[in-house]
Design a protein around this motif. Sequence first.
Motif: not given
Length: 243
Positions: A119-146
Amino acid sequence: MPCECCHKEIESKSKSESDEDQLVISGNAEHPANLICELCRNFYENGWVTGTGGGISIRDRERELLYLAPSGVQKERIIPKNIFVMDFKNKAYIRKPENLKPSACTPLFIAAYGIRNAGACIHTHSQSAVLCTLLFDKVFEISSIEQIKAIPKVTEPGNLWYSDKLVIPIIENTEKEEQLESTLREAIEKYPGTTAVLVRRHGIYVWGETVWKAKVYNEAIDYLLELAIKMRQLGIPTVKQLE
């Protein structure tokens, strides 16, 4: 004496322009054109978009219209008259503001609408998003966080649990944004449970059933991306090992 046919032409043109403006001018704060302006300012203030980068679109399901932020306009200065409107069924613009270009994100938004029925789509240039693509390979993964509990399961009703693992695919950037469409489509289809796609060295695309859900998902994901960067800096794994 003025020519009657000229008067009719001017009158017809004015009427046409007025009809087009009625698509985006409304006193209702919840109107898609007003929401796009509000959210673009919000994203700018959060540092997720700068200059003319990033974008957002909202789908009017009742009338099957897409409202899209323009290209080349500073996000905090967008006004309703800058908004493009597209007929969702035939993908033709029914409102194109003069001297403005449609967002280069448009084909990618359409992909999310078509594959996920968003129903809606957002595109951002968030620095956190960019940095995570440099720290992770094919996928970003995180677990056990509220905050993971804010993200939908997509393939079944309900949201992820605290102990679930959030997985977001990462695709490679291209010189032109519209060239990302095919790989974004592939990522959405390969990861049926994702509600976002990261673009390496670029940013993120996030979508949801409604504009407000898309906003919640975007905020929650950005929080998790920022947290993951700090966890990596402290040597803490982002995915908790089962005990």
